[in-house]
Design an enzyme around this catalytic site. Sequence first.
Site, PDB file in Angstrom:
ATOM      1  N   GLU A  12       0.819  -1.216   0.000  1.00 32.97           N
ATOM      2  CA  GLU A  12       0.000   0.000   0.000  1.00 32.97           C
ATOM      3  C   GLU A  12       0.856   1.271   0.000  1.00 32.97           C
ATOM      4  O   GLU A  12       0.365   2.352  -0.289  1.00 32.97           O
ATOM      5  CB  GLU A  12      -0.917   0.019   1.225  1.00 32.97           C
ATOM      6  CG  GLU A  12      -1.993  -1.056   1.190  1.00 32.97           C
ATOM      7  CD  GLU A  12      -2.740  -1.168   2.504  1.00 32.97           C
ATOM      8  OE1 GLU A  12      -3.976  -1.296   2.471  1.00 32.97           O
ATOM      9  OE2 GLU A  12      -2.105  -1.147   3.581  1.00 32.97           O
ATOM     10  N   ASP A 198     -12.387  -5.138  -2.343  1.00 34.68           N
ATOM     11  CA  ASP A 198     -13.339  -6.258  -2.342  1.00 34.68           C
ATOM     12  C   ASP A 198     -14.641  -5.765  -1.743  1.00 34.68           C
ATOM     13  O   ASP A 198     -14.685  -4.677  -1.189  1.00 34.68           O
ATOM     14  CB  ASP A 198     -12.780  -7.415  -1.497  1.00 34.68           C
ATOM     15  CG  ASP A 198     -12.526  -6.974  -0.070  1.00 34.68           C
ATOM     16  OD1 ASP A 198     -13.457  -7.048   0.745  1.00 34.68           O
ATOM     17  OD2 ASP A 198     -11.404  -6.511   0.239  1.00 34.68           O
TER      18      ASP A 198
END
Length: 230
Positions: A12, A198
């Site tokens: 990230e 997701d």
Amino acid sequence: MTIGIIAAMAEELEILLNDLKLIEKREKANMTFHKGTLYGKDVVAVVCGIGKVNSAICTQILASEYNVDKVINVGVAGGIGKEIYPGDIVVAENLVQHDMDTTAFGDKMGQIPRLDTFDFKCDKEMVAIAKKACEQISELNSFTGRIASGDQFVANIEKIQWLEKEFGAISCEMEGASIAQVCYLNSIPFVVIRSISDNANNGAHMDYQKFVPIAVKNSTKILKQMLELM
Ligand code: SAH
């Protein structure tokens, strides 16, 4: 002004660390704190690890040892609700810890006992800048609202329906509200910006594997734009 930038996982922070002009690197509590400049701003960027304990330790180190003036948490998250898709951006307005449960004493689910707040509110100005950054990167869909954090990868429909009903959450992840709590206790303005990896439903772990790279790209884009606006 120094801005602390926290991500839970190395992937990230990877793009940002490549762009960072490093001044000093220090290890503490199994975390590497990268002090430097990023898009013209003084920052300390760090990967904290997954979950609320790691992120709390990290945020307190940024507060106590680096005296950061602001904190930004970036990364990926599960989306809640029909309209939100992988790659979309969520700017938190406030955060709660969905796994804090002293309901046996009559407390509301998520309430941290003996604390004078239920949710942790992001800094209004930082939220406004994040939203402006989202408007300027017009190809990305963005949402603003509540993020629910807990030490659980949410991957079932009942749980996301509960998070929506109980907290009105639009997204779930595992660090934001703990970073928010530490910032609240240290009076440090903060914001949490996530991109959806997701939909926190059955099979979320499969979507997660597939969409993390695009979600990371998108959250990084917003952070870059935001730093330029700050
Ligand atoms: N074994 C996996 C664990 C990932 S945990 C790995 O090492 O890659 C998921 C991470 O992404 C956490 O940092 C969390 O903040 C975020 N996240 C993404 N989707 C999530 C979801 N559906 N529920 C909770 N956290 C989620």
